[in-house]
Scaffold this motif. Structure first.
Motif: not given
Length: 300
Positions: A35-54
């Protein structure tokens, strides 16, 4: 020069897929059975993002999307490998060495993947990386397993990528292969700020020069802190200084009587002071650390 942005959380809707607005990539609420548990916008607005599962007792998968500003899939694969190997406390084996694969929706082996095994680790059995490009973006998956074999991790990463909805490619991408070391190393003199007249200093001075592109790259030199020099194969008058593993790099190019150097980041392009000859990577880093910029332009 390029101050780090504090990551912010992505506001997911429970049980719903999330769409990366700039690329159209649709990421489901579960990936590879986790399951998805988090997501981060590293450089906004959405130029560098990550989505975490586990989660507790589950394998961990992180899916990244960042801009294709410089380099190539083999370069950012190599930089991602180095990011893992920077853990000097751990010895690593590579039972699944870097190899090409066909990403979802593409016709050629335009992606790269590999799996590492931490030797003697008490809980982690394998950690893998997969990366490819789509429509001006790089996508990368990192999976860490607490029980599965390296071969299983390799297969699960490819399967999980097919759970993500990617837009149709706007252009066909050719096959890629892992980066190789250059047969020889670049040599540098002592570069200094160019004294050429303003009428000569045009490209890469008042505005950014085009980023350095190549059909085939080789790795020239590896520096500290996950920085490395790559250059087009067969060329010795230009190079890319890759910084980190998410697309940032300095494109160093000869112009008419001087050298331009442009630091490409997800959001901006920082044009450095023109040099009278090809600057060494150490000279480039000194210019960056001294904020020796002559122009800052948005990265289109």
């Amino acid at each position: 020069m390029a101050a780090a942005q504090t990551p912010t959380d992505i506001a997911f809707k429970t049980g719903e897929s999330w769409t990366h607005s700039s690329s159209g990539i649709v990421v489901p609420p579960t990936l590879g059975g986790s399951p998805r548990f988090n997501g981060k916008i590293i450089i906004g607005p959405d130029l560098d993002v990550s989505v975490g599962f586990g989660g507790p007792g589950r394998d961990a998968i992180t899916f990244f999307i960042f801009r294709d500003t410089t380099g190539s899939v083999p370069i950012w694969m190599a930089q991602s490998q180095t990011a893992i190997l920077l853990d000097k406390k751990q010895a690593w084996a590579t039972p699944v060495p870097p190899m090409s694969f066909t990403p979802p929706g593409q016709a050629a082996n335009s992606g790269l993947k590999m799996v590492y095994v931490p030797q003697g680790h008490k809980t982690i059995t394998a950690t893998g990386i997969a990366i490819f490009a789509v429509n001006g973006w790089y996508v990368k998956m990192r999976m860490t397993s607490f029980g599965k074999s390296p071969a299983a991790v390799s297969a699960i990463m490819e399967s999980a990528l097919h759970e993500i909805r990617f837009p149709a490619p706007t252009r066909a991408l050719g096959p890629v292969r892992p980066i190789a070391d250059c047969p020889s190393k670049l040599t540098f003199g002592t570069a200094a700020d160019s004294k050429a007249s303003p009428s000569v200093l045009t490209t890469g001075i008042t505005s950014a020069a085009p980023t350095l592109r190549a059909a085939l790259w080789c790795r020239d030199t590896t520096l500290e802190s996950n920085r490395a020099v790559y250059r087009p194969s067969g060329m010795s008058d230009r190079y890319l200084l890759a910084v980190g593993d998410n697309g940032n790099g300095v494109s160093v190019l000869p112009q008419a009587g001087y050298y331009s150097s442009n630091f490409y980041t997800a959001k901006n392009i920082f044009t450095l002071v023109a040099q009278d000859k090809m600057p060494s990577p150490q000279r480039i880093l000194a210019l960056i650390n001294g904020s020796r910029t002559v122009a800052v332009t948005p990265n289109p």
